[in-house]
Design a protein around this motif. Structure first.
Motif, PDB file in Angstrom:
ATOM      1  N   ILE A 179       0.850  -1.188   0.000  1.00 22.54           N
ATOM      2  CA  ILE A 179       0.000   0.000   0.000  1.00 22.54           C
ATOM      3  C   ILE A 179       0.890   1.243   0.000  1.00 22.54           C
ATOM      4  O   ILE A 179       1.770   1.387   0.851  1.00 22.54           O
ATOM      5  CB  ILE A 179      -0.930   0.037   1.228  1.00 22.54           C
ATOM      6  CG1 ILE A 179      -1.615  -1.320   1.429  1.00 22.54           C
ATOM      7  CG2 ILE A 179      -1.937   1.158   1.098  1.00 22.54           C
ATOM      8  CD1 ILE A 179      -2.467  -1.770   0.286  1.00 22.54           C
ATOM      9  N   ALA A 184      -3.086   0.280  -4.000  1.00 27.50           N
ATOM     10  CA  ALA A 184      -2.900  -1.057  -3.429  1.00 27.50           C
ATOM     11  C   ALA A 184      -2.436  -1.973  -4.559  1.00 27.50           C
ATOM     12  O   ALA A 184      -3.162  -2.185  -5.526  1.00 27.50           O
ATOM     13  CB  ALA A 184      -4.203  -1.561  -2.825  1.00 27.50           C
ATOM     14  N   ALA A 201      -7.118   2.192  -3.598  1.00 24.62           N
ATOM     15  CA  ALA A 201      -7.295   1.700  -2.238  1.00 24.62           C
ATOM     16  C   ALA A 201      -8.679   1.997  -1.684  1.00 24.62           C
ATOM     17  O   ALA A 201      -9.197   1.258  -0.851  1.00 24.62           O
ATOM     18  CB  ALA A 201      -6.226   2.307  -1.322  1.00 24.62           C
ATOM     19  N   GLY A 204     -11.325  -0.037  -4.922  1.00 25.44           N
ATOM     20  CA  GLY A 204     -11.038  -1.321  -5.540  1.00 25.44           C
ATOM     21  C   GLY A 204     -11.001  -1.274  -7.048  1.00 25.44           C
ATOM     22  O   GLY A 204     -10.803  -2.308  -7.707  1.00 25.44           O
ATOM     23  N   TYR A 499      -7.018   0.386   7.824  1.00 24.29           N
ATOM     24  CA  TYR A 499      -7.562  -0.287   6.652  1.00 24.29           C
ATOM     25  C   TYR A 499      -6.854  -1.630   6.439  1.00 24.29           C
ATOM     26  O   TYR A 499      -5.631  -1.686   6.245  1.00 24.29           O
ATOM     27  CB  TYR A 499      -7.421   0.589   5.407  1.00 24.29           C
ATOM     28  CG  TYR A 499      -8.088   1.927   5.594  1.00 24.29           C
ATOM     29  CD1 TYR A 499      -9.465   2.069   5.475  1.00 24.29           C
ATOM     30  CD2 TYR A 499      -7.335   3.052   5.938  1.00 24.29           C
ATOM     31  CE1 TYR A 499     -10.083   3.293   5.670  1.00 24.29           C
ATOM     32  CE2 TYR A 499      -7.943   4.281   6.137  1.00 24.29           C
ATOM     33  CZ  TYR A 499      -9.318   4.391   6.008  1.00 24.29           C
ATOM     34  OH  TYR A 499      -9.927   5.606   6.221  1.00 24.29           O
ATOM     35  N   PHE A 501      -6.287  -4.751   4.134  1.00 25.72           N
ATOM     36  CA  PHE A 501      -6.349  -5.249   2.764  1.00 25.72           C
ATOM     37  C   PHE A 501      -6.012  -6.740   2.814  1.00 25.72           C
ATOM     38  O   PHE A 501      -4.919  -7.116   3.253  1.00 25.72           O
ATOM     39  CB  PHE A 501      -5.371  -4.504   1.862  1.00 25.72           C
ATOM     40  CG  PHE A 501      -5.700  -3.056   1.694  1.00 25.72           C
ATOM     41  CD1 PHE A 501      -6.408  -2.604   0.585  1.00 25.72           C
ATOM     42  CD2 PHE A 501      -5.311  -2.113   2.653  1.00 25.72           C
ATOM     43  CE1 PHE A 501      -6.708  -1.259   0.422  1.00 25.72           C
ATOM     44  CE2 PHE A 501      -5.615  -0.770   2.499  1.00 25.72           C
ATOM     45  CZ  PHE A 501      -6.331  -0.342   1.384  1.00 25.72           C
ATOM     46  N   CYS A 510     -11.271  -4.911   1.188  1.00 28.58           N
ATOM     47  CA  CYS A 510     -10.712  -3.877   2.060  1.00 28.58           C
ATOM     48  C   CYS A 510     -11.733  -3.548   3.138  1.00 28.58           C
ATOM     49  O   CYS A 510     -12.899  -3.261   2.837  1.00 28.58           O
ATOM     50  CB  CYS A 510     -10.366  -2.623   1.263  1.00 28.58           C
ATOM     51  SG  CYS A 510      -9.807  -1.232   2.287  1.00 28.58           S
ATOM     52  N   ARG A 512     -12.424  -1.244   6.827  1.00 27.56           N
ATOM     53  CA  ARG A 512     -11.988  -0.241   7.795  1.00 27.56           C
ATOM     54  C   ARG A 512     -12.246  -0.800   9.189  1.00 27.56           C
ATOM     55  O   ARG A 512     -13.377  -1.111   9.557  1.00 27.56           O
ATOM     56  CB  ARG A 512     -12.738   1.070   7.613  1.00 27.56           C
ATOM     57  CG  ARG A 512     -12.326   2.135   8.655  1.00 27.56           C
ATOM     58  CD  ARG A 512     -13.201   3.361   8.615  1.00 27.56           C
ATOM     59  NE  ARG A 512     -12.925   4.201   7.463  1.00 27.56           N
ATOM     60  CZ  ARG A 512     -13.790   4.470   6.503  1.00 27.56           C
ATOM     61  NH1 ARG A 512     -15.015   3.943   6.551  1.00 27.56           N
ATOM     62  NH2 ARG A 512     -13.471   5.247   5.495  1.00 27.56           N
TER      63      ARG A 512
END
Length: 517
Positions: A179, A184, A201, A204, A499, A501, A510, A512
Motif C-alpha cells: 500500500i 494497493a 485503495a 477497488g 484499513y 487489505f 478492504c 476499515r
C-alpha cells in the motif's frame, strides 16, 4: 423289483471370503490411527503417509474383490464397473486445486470460471487517499517485522464491526498487497499472463495493469505469483513465480527495467515457485536467487544493473531482511541449506549457520535484542535461538536453545515483551524467548498469517476468516472474528492505518477497522 434312482449332487458355490477385506480395513484404520496419534511433530508427512495408506487399502480391496472374494463373477465385474464409472464421473466433475497447509488435496468443480484480466476503469485517476491511511510498502510491514506501531484496534467487533469498503474478484496467486498512498498493488495470474495490478485503495477500481507472458503451476504449489511487491518512492519492484523481476512506475505501471534471475545459469529453482519479495536498501534491490555465488543478488534500483552477488546456497522461499548485529549492518537470508548474513556493501557472507534441509524454509529470521536471532521452519524441525558475535577471529553463531514447539511452516513470527507468537503447524502458540518454553498453544487457525498490532494479534486464518487474539503470554484469549472468504487463504494481509487489505487466490477485500480513541 423297485430300483432306486439317484442323481449326482449339485455342486455348491464356496462361501464368500470376507476375512481378507476385514483384515485390510482393520490394518489400514489401525495404522492410520497410530501414525496420526503418535507419529511425531511432522504432521505434513504423517498426513501424506495417511493418504498413501488409504490409497493402498483401496487397491488391496479392489484386488480382494476381483481375485479373492469368491463372489460370483457377474457381481465382481459389475461392482468393478460401477466403481470405475463412479471414479470417472468424480474426476470428470472435480479437479485437484492444490493442497491445504497440511498437504490434503483441495477439490474444485472443473467448470468454475476464472476471473478475467482486470482492466483499468476508463483510465480513471486514483481517488483521494483514505483518511488516516498509512503506507504498508512491503512484505510483512514497513519494517518487515510484522509489527504495526502506533495503532490501537477496537477489540469488540460486535459493538464496532469492521466496515467493508470494497470486495472484488482477483486472479490466482499468493501475493499480498503493498500500500502506497491511495494505491494497493499486488500480483495475479490471468491465463498465460503474470500481472502486477494496481487498485484504488478506496474503491477497488483498477488503476493500471502490467502483464508478462509467464506462468507457474503445480498441483502442490498452485497457480500464480507468490511474492509481495515492494514500493520505494515512485517505483514498484516485483518478482514473479518464474523469476521475472520488474521495476515499474508507481503512477502508471510503465516498465522502468526488467530482468530474469532464472536466466539459465540457476539450476536450483525452488520447486514451489520463486517467492522472494524484493528488499530495497539504499540504491540496491536485493533478491534471493540461489546457486553458486548467487544466494543473494543486488541490482541497481534505477537501472536494474547487477552490482554484486554472494553466497552459494540454493534458493528457498524466504525473503531478505535487514539487521544490525554486533554493531554491523547486514542482510539475513534463509536459504535452502542455511541462514546466513551478507554484507550489504558487496554481498560477502559474514556468517553462516547450517539448517536442516529436505523441506521448505520460509519464515523470516526474527531479529531480537542482544544480537540474537530466532530461526524456525516446519515439517517437524522447530526453532533455534542463535547468539551472533564478532571477535578478532571473525563471526560466530552459537545456539542458545532448540525447540520443536514452534514450527513455522510458512507463517512468519512476531515478538512482544520477550515472547514470540506464531502458528506452530497451524495452531497459535506463545513461546518464552529467554527459555524456549511454550506458555500456551491453542486456536486451530491453520496455515494462515499474522501481524502484531499494538497488544493484539491480527490473524488471517487459512480458512478465510480474520481473528483478533490478545498478545499475552498468560493465556490465549480470542477477542473477535470476521468471516471474509470461504476458501484457502495463504496470502499475507496488509494493515495500512485502520484499513485491512486482504486477499486470497480468488478475491480481495478492504475493511476499515475501528480504532480505540
Amino acid at each position: 423289483m423297485i430300483s432306486l434312482m439317484t442323481s449326482p449332487e449339485t455342486p455348491t458355490r464356496p462361501d464368500t471370503r470376507w476375512w481378507p477385506l476385514v483384515l485390510i480395513i482393520v490394518a489400514a484404520v489401525s495404522t492410520i490411527a497410530f501414525y496420526e496419534l503418535n507419529g511425531g511433530p511432522d504432521r505434513q508427512r504423517i498426513h501424506m503417509l495417511t493418504m498413501a495408506i488409504a490409497l493402498g487399502a483401496f487397491l488391496l480391496a479392489s484386488l480382494w474383490l476381483l481375485l479373492l472374494s469368491r463372489l460370483p463373477w457377474r457381481r465382481r465385474i459389475g461392482s468393478a464397473v460401477v466403481g470405475g464409472l463412479f471414479l470417472a464421473a468424480f474426476f470428470a466433475a472435480f479437479t485437484i486445486k492444490g493442497v491445504d497447509g497440511d498437504l490434503f488435496p483441495i477439490l474444485e468443480w472443473r467448470w468454475q470460471a476464472a476471473p478475467g484480466l482486470p482492466v483499468a476503469v476508463n483510465g480513471a485517476k486514483p481517488t483521494k487517499a483514505l483518511p488516516g491511511i498509512r503506507d504498508f510498502s512491503q512484505f510483512f510491514g514497513p519494517a518487515r517485522d510484522g509489527n504495526i506501531k502506533g495503532l490501537t484496534l477496537a477489540r469488540d467487533w460486535q459493538a464496532a464491526p469492521p466496515q467493508l469498503l470494497w470486495r472484488r474478484s482477483v486472479g490466482a496467486g499468493w501475493s499480498g498487497f503493498a500500500i502506497a498512498g491511495n494505491r494497493a498493488i499486488t500480483q495475479e495470474q490471468h491465463g498465460s499472463d503474470e500481472t502486477v495490478v494496481c487498485y484504488d485503495a478506496a474503491t477497488g477500481d483498477v488503476q493500471w495493469v502490467h502483464s508478462d507472458k509467464a506462468r507457474y503451476f503445480t498441483k502442490l504449489g498452485g497457480l500464480g505469483p507468490r511474492a509481495t511487491p515492494t514500493v520505494d518512492g515512485d517505483l514498484v519492484f516485483t518478482q514473479g513465480s518464474t523469476g521475472l523481476v520488474n521495476c515499474l512506475d508507481l503512477k502508471t505501471g510503465a516498465r522502468v527495467w526488467q530482468t530474469n534471475v532464472s536466466d539459465g545459469t540457476q539450476t536450483t529453482d525452488p520447486p514451489w515457485g520463486t517467492s522472494c519479495s524484493p528488499l530495497v536498501y539504499g540504491n540496491l534491490v536485493l533478491l534471493q536467487v540461489g546457486g553458486d555465488g548467487r544466494s543473494l543478488v543486488a541490482h541497481d534500483k534505477k537501472t536494474g544493473k547487477r552490482l554484486w552477488s554472494g553466497g552459494d546456497d540454493a534458493a528457498h522461499y524466504s525473503s531478505p531482511v535487514l539487521a544490525r548485529l554486533a554493531g554491523i549492518e547486514q542482510v539475513l537470508l534463509f536459504s535452502a541449506g542455511a541462514v546466513a548474513a551478507h554484507s550489504p556493501q558487496n554481498g560477502r557472507v559474514l556468517w553462516r549457520y547450517p539448517w536442516k534441509a529436505g523441506h521448505p524454509h520460509v519464515c523470516l529470521p526474527v531479529i531480537l535484542t542482544g544480537d540474537r536471532i530466532l530461526v524456525s521452519s516446519g515439517y517437524g524441525t522447530g526453532a533455534e535461538l542463535l547468539q551472533i558475535a564478532k571477535n578478532d577471529h571473525g563471526w560466530t553463531a552459537e545456539r542458545l536453545w532448540q525447540s520443536r514447539r514452534l514450527k513455522a511452516k510458512f507463517a512468519n513470527l512476531v515478538v512482544r515483551d520477550g515472547f514470540v507468537y506464531g502458528l506452530d503447524d497451524g495452531i497459535l502458540t506463545s513461546v518464552d524467548i529467554a527459555s524456549g518454553q511454550r506458555t500456551w498453544k491453542r486456536g486451530r487457525y491453520g496455515h494462515g498469517q499474522l501481524l502484531l498490532v499494538d497488544d493484539v494479534l491480527l490473524v488471517t486464518t487459512e480458512y478465510g476468516s480474520v481473528v483478533l487474539v490478545e498478545a499475552t503470554p498468560d493465556k490465549p484469549r480470542q477477542l473477535a472474528e470476521l468471516e471474509v472468504f470461504d476458501s484457502k487463504t495463504w496470502n499475507p494481509p496488509a494493515l495500512a492505518g485502520p484499513y485491512l487489505f486482504i486477499r486470497n487466490d480468488r478475491a480481495a477485500a478492504c475493511y476499515r477497522l475501528a480504532l480505540l480513541d
